[in-house]
Design a protein around this motif. Sequence first.
Motif, short mmCIF file in Angstrom:
data_model
loop_
_atom_site.label_atom_id
_atom_site.label_comp_id
_atom_site.label_asym_id
_atom_site.label_seq_id
_atom_site.Cartn_x
_atom_site.Cartn_y
_atom_site.Cartn_z
N ASN A 1 5.92 2.53 10.06
CA ASN A 1 4.44 2.78 9.94
C ASN A 1 3.21 1.88 9.57
O ASN A 1 3.44 1.52 8.16
CB ASN A 1 4.65 3.90 9.48
N PHE A 2 2.44 1.31 10.14
CA PHE A 2 1.19 0.55 10.25
C PHE A 2 -0.26 2.04 9.58
O PHE A 2 -0.18 2.87 10.56
CB PHE A 2 1.33 -0.20 11.30
N GLY A 3 -1.19 1.81 9.43
CA GLY A 3 -2.33 2.57 9.12
C GLY A 3 -3.09 1.60 8.29
O GLY A 3 -2.95 0.84 6.77
N HIS B 1 -3.24 4.42 12.83
CA HIS B 1 -1.99 4.62 12.30
C HIS B 1 -0.99 4.14 14.09
O HIS B 1 -0.51 5.06 14.72
CB HIS B 1 -1.18 6.22 12.19
N ILE B 2 0.16 3.69 13.56
CA ILE B 2 1.07 3.44 14.76
C ILE B 2 2.25 3.14 13.78
O ILE B 2 3.14 2.86 12.75
CB ILE B 2 0.45 1.52 14.46
N TRP B 3 3.82 3.34 15.18
CA TRP B 3 5.00 4.03 14.75
C TRP B 3 5.34 2.79 15.50
O TRP B 3 5.03 2.85 16.59
CB TRP B 3 5.30 5.46 14.91
N ARG B 4 6.11 2.16 15.05
CA ARG B 4 6.91 1.06 15.52
C ARG B 4 8.92 0.98 15.25
O ARG B 4 8.82 0.42 14.33
CB ARG B 4 6.59 -0.52 15.38
N GLY C 1 1.04 -1.26 -0.16
CA GLY C 1 0.35 0.04 -0.01
C GLY C 1 1.27 1.17 -0.01
O GLY C 1 1.28 1.84 0.87
N SER C 2 1.38 1.55 -1.16
CA SER C 2 2.70 2.57 -1.03
C SER C 2 1.61 4.01 -0.47
O SER C 2 1.40 4.25 -2.01
CB SER C 2 2.92 2.48 -2.57
N VAL C 3 2.01 4.22 0.27
CA VAL C 3 1.38 5.85 0.38
C VAL C 3 0.87 7.08 -0.24
O VAL C 3 0.47 7.54 0.09
CB VAL C 3 1.27 5.75 2.38
#
Length: 280
Positions: free
Chosen positions: A140-142, A109-112, A6-8
């Motif tokens: 990053n996940f969203g 939205h999550i930053w890891r 999923g290329s943001v």
Amino acid sequence: MIGFIGSVFSPWYRWSGRKNPQNHVCINVATYGPGGRFTMTDRGVQALRQTNARLEVGPSMMRWHDNQLIIDIDEVSSPPLINRIRGQIRVTPSALTQTELPLTPDGAHIWRPFAPSSRISVDIDRPGWQWEGEGYFDANFGTRALEEDFSYWTWGRFPSATGATCFYDATRLDGTKLAAAFKFDEAGVGTSIPLPPRASFRRSLWAVKRETRADAGFTPRQTLNMLDAPFYSRAAVETKIDGERVTGVFEALDLRRFRSPFLKPMLALRVPRRKNWRFD
């Protein structure tokens, strides 16, 4: 480099309605300095293969092996400097962290920051494009588009004598703000720390606003321009944290500009679409 499912930042993903992230995958590679190249080919679902330890996107892949992240790249750079970039990158974390930061209250939205402190070795098939140094690995996940929830954000990762410090600041579309700072030691333990003051510094070449965190009275400065776009800036930036001058990687993202429909055709020139791929 960045691996996308999923290329943001792909206009093709946006124009598709973002219904199938697996049909818009990419391994983005950016090199800096004389002869620097940029690759960001948007590929279709046929180019994606995944396991728990491997991500393959067309001719490139990332894989975990013996506690290393090994990245094999075989990409073609976008205009105006079109040529092939092949090589291997190895990232060796000092430790993996369990820290995770929701960027919105609902966790959309999550930053890891998986490996805030790492060693990296780079071997690309060009004279002089081989080196070893300090590395970093995060994700990053969203579940929603960035521009649906944010108007502006900055992020920075700065090495220190004892590990690394990361800052994440964001302004959401509803007017609320995120401000977070984490200090990581060599064992990967992340601790939330008090936020130093915000400190503005010179805008990017495309006049993107830039600010990070610094000791009171210190003005950060860019030491290396890495990537410039009308909505995005990446640079090496020097700041001062707890009396220590440190230089790290900084990003600023203006989602108000990114939302502009006039920007998408410009991006399509830098992000070609190659929907067909066949693994041997």
